[in-house]
Each structure stands twice: as structure tokens, then as C-alpha cells.
Motif scaffolding. Structure first.
Motif, PDB file in Angstrom:
ATOM      1  N   PRO A 239       0.835  -1.206   0.000  1.00 38.58           N
ATOM      2  CA  PRO A 239       0.000   0.000   0.000  1.00 38.58           C
ATOM      3  C   PRO A 239       0.867   1.252   0.000  1.00 38.58           C
ATOM      4  O   PRO A 239       2.019   1.226   0.442  1.00 38.58           O
ATOM      5  CB  PRO A 239      -0.788  -0.122   1.308  1.00 38.58           C
ATOM      6  CG  PRO A 239       0.013  -1.031   2.166  1.00 38.58           C
ATOM      7  CD  PRO A 239       0.758  -1.948   1.239  1.00 38.58           C
ATOM      8  N   ALA A 240       0.315   2.342  -0.501  1.00 36.48           N
ATOM      9  CA  ALA A 240       1.047   3.612  -0.524  1.00 36.48           C
ATOM     10  C   ALA A 240       1.264   4.096   0.911  1.00 36.48           C
ATOM     11  O   ALA A 240       0.392   3.945   1.760  1.00 36.48           O
ATOM     12  CB  ALA A 240       0.255   4.639  -1.312  1.00 36.48           C
ATOM     13  N   LEU A 241       2.435   4.675   1.145  1.00 33.99           N
ATOM     14  CA  LEU A 241       2.722   5.235   2.460  1.00 33.99           C
ATOM     15  C   LEU A 241       1.957   6.541   2.633  1.00 33.99           C
ATOM     16  O   LEU A 241       1.782   7.299   1.680  1.00 33.99           O
ATOM     17  CB  LEU A 241       4.218   5.498   2.603  1.00 33.99           C
ATOM     18  CG  LEU A 241       5.120   4.279   2.557  1.00 33.99           C
ATOM     19  CD1 LEU A 241       6.571   4.717   2.633  1.00 33.99           C
ATOM     20  CD2 LEU A 241       4.804   3.316   3.671  1.00 33.99           C
TER      21      LEU A 241
ATOM     22  N   LYS B 260       5.014   8.066   6.433  1.00 26.50           N
ATOM     23  CA  LYS B 260       5.584   8.708   5.244  1.00 26.50           C
ATOM     24  C   LYS B 260       6.449   9.898   5.651  1.00 26.50           C
ATOM     25  O   LYS B 260       7.555  10.095   5.137  1.00 26.50           O
ATOM     26  CB  LYS B 260       4.471   9.158   4.305  1.00 26.50           C
ATOM     27  CG  LYS B 260       4.977   9.714   2.999  1.00 26.50           C
ATOM     28  CD  LYS B 260       3.831  10.028   2.054  1.00 26.50           C
ATOM     29  CE  LYS B 260       4.351  10.528   0.727  1.00 26.50           C
ATOM     30  NZ  LYS B 260       3.257  10.762  -0.224  1.00 26.50           N
ATOM     31  N   SER B 261       5.977  10.682   6.590  1.00 30.44           N
ATOM     32  CA  SER B 261       6.714  11.848   7.072  1.00 30.44           C
ATOM     33  C   SER B 261       8.024  11.430   7.742  1.00 30.44           C
ATOM     34  O   SER B 261       9.074  12.040   7.518  1.00 30.44           O
ATOM     35  CB  SER B 261       5.839  12.631   8.049  1.00 30.44           C
ATOM     36  OG  SER B 261       6.553  13.681   8.617  1.00 30.44           O
ATOM     37  N   ALA B 262       7.965  10.393   8.564  1.00 29.62           N
ATOM     38  CA  ALA B 262       9.161   9.919   9.270  1.00 29.62           C
ATOM     39  C   ALA B 262      10.218   9.413   8.288  1.00 29.62           C
ATOM     40  O   ALA B 262      11.412   9.678   8.451  1.00 29.62           O
ATOM     41  CB  ALA B 262       8.791   8.825  10.261  1.00 29.62           C
ATOM     42  N   ILE B 263       9.799   8.700   7.261  1.00 27.73           N
ATOM     43  CA  ILE B 263      10.746   8.197   6.261  1.00 27.73           C
ATOM     44  C   ILE B 263      11.382   9.356   5.512  1.00 27.73           C
ATOM     45  O   ILE B 263      12.595   9.364   5.266  1.00 27.73           O
ATOM     46  CB  ILE B 263      10.044   7.214   5.297  1.00 27.73           C
ATOM     47  CG1 ILE B 263       9.683   5.932   6.048  1.00 27.73           C
ATOM     48  CG2 ILE B 263      10.925   6.915   4.092  1.00 27.73           C
ATOM     49  CD1 ILE B 263       8.809   4.983   5.265  1.00 27.73           C
ATOM     50  N   LYS B 264      10.585  10.361   5.165  1.00 28.56           N
ATOM     51  CA  LYS B 264      11.125  11.536   4.469  1.00 28.56           C
ATOM     52  C   LYS B 264      12.147  12.256   5.343  1.00 28.56           C
ATOM     53  O   LYS B 264      13.228  12.623   4.871  1.00 28.56           O
ATOM     54  CB  LYS B 264      10.012  12.494   4.068  1.00 28.56           C
ATOM     55  CG  LYS B 264      10.527  13.703   3.301  1.00 28.56           C
ATOM     56  CD  LYS B 264       9.422  14.661   2.940  1.00 28.56           C
ATOM     57  CE  LYS B 264       9.884  15.853   2.148  1.00 28.56           C
ATOM     58  NZ  LYS B 264      11.149  16.431   2.462  1.00 28.56           N
ATOM     59  N   GLN B 265      11.833  12.448   6.613  1.00 24.80           N
ATOM     60  CA  GLN B 265      12.776  13.111   7.526  1.00 24.80           C
ATOM     61  C   GLN B 265      14.074  12.314   7.639  1.00 24.80           C
ATOM     62  O   GLN B 265      15.165  12.886   7.639  1.00 24.80           O
ATOM     63  CB  GLN B 265      12.146  13.272   8.905  1.00 24.80           C
ATOM     64  CG  GLN B 265      11.075  14.322   8.961  1.00 24.80           C
ATOM     65  CD  GLN B 265      10.396  14.397  10.329  1.00 24.80           C
ATOM     66  OE1 GLN B 265      10.773  13.688  11.260  1.00 24.80           O
ATOM     67  NE2 GLN B 265       9.404  15.252  10.434  1.00 24.80           N
ATOM     68  N   TYR B 266      13.960  11.002   7.730  1.00 27.22           N
ATOM     69  CA  TYR B 266      15.147  10.153   7.822  1.00 27.22           C
ATOM     70  C   TYR B 266      16.002  10.291   6.563  1.00 27.22           C
ATOM     71  O   TYR B 266      17.216  10.476   6.634  1.00 27.22           O
ATOM     72  CB  TYR B 266      14.723   8.692   8.024  1.00 27.22           C
ATOM     73  CG  TYR B 266      15.908   7.752   8.051  1.00 27.22           C
ATOM     74  CD1 TYR B 266      16.598   7.513   9.221  1.00 27.22           C
ATOM     75  CD2 TYR B 266      16.326   7.096   6.890  1.00 27.22           C
ATOM     76  CE1 TYR B 266      17.685   6.648   9.248  1.00 27.22           C
ATOM     77  CE2 TYR B 266      17.396   6.237   6.901  1.00 27.22           C
ATOM     78  CZ  TYR B 266      18.072   6.017   8.077  1.00 27.22           C
ATOM     79  OH  TYR B 266      19.153   5.184   8.104  1.00 27.22           O
ATOM     80  N   LYS B 267      15.359  10.208   5.405  1.00 20.89           N
ATOM     81  CA  LYS B 267      16.101  10.315   4.146  1.00 20.89           C
ATOM     82  C   LYS B 267      16.754  11.696   3.996  1.00 20.89           C
ATOM     83  O   LYS B 267      17.892  11.800   3.540  1.00 20.89           O
ATOM     84  CB  LYS B 267      15.182  10.031   2.956  1.00 20.89           C
ATOM     85  CG  LYS B 267      14.835   8.571   2.806  1.00 20.89           C
ATOM     86  CD  LYS B 267      13.944   8.336   1.590  1.00 20.89           C
ATOM     87  CE  LYS B 267      13.664   6.874   1.381  1.00 20.89           C
ATOM     88  NZ  LYS B 267      12.793   6.640   0.227  1.00 20.89           N
TER      89      LYS B 267
END
Length: 52
Positions: A33-35, A40-47
């Protein structure tokens, strides 16, 4: 290793699914499924923080 000990270890390392659960698991693995939301926000911050 003693057979009873091997059985105990094996039972903790193996997950047996029903056919329905197996099919559902495989469907999600093949079509994740789409994040969205906080994940989704946490993954973006990590990246943003750790990507080069």
C-alpha cells in the motif's frame, strides 16, 4: 543437538500461515500500500537527514 531441543527451536523460528493468510501476505508483498501520514513523514525526515 537433542531432538526435543531442536523441535523447540524450530517451533520458534517458523511461522505457519493458513492459505488465506499466506495469500494476503503475498498480495501485500507484491503490491504494497502507498505510504501516508506519520510513517511517510518519518521516512522523508530520515532520508533528508541521512541521504548523501
Amino acid at each position: 543437538m537433542l531432538p526435543p531441543a531442536r523441535e523447540k527451536i524450530d517451533s520458534h523460528q517458523r511461522l505457519v500461515l493458513s492459505e488465506r493468510d499466506r495469500d494476503l501476505f503475498m498480495s501485500v508483498m507484491e503490491n504494497p500500500p502507498a505510504l501516508k501520514g506519520k510513517l511517510k513523514s518519518a521516512i522523508k525526515q530520515y532520508k533528508d537527514k541521512y541521504s548523501k
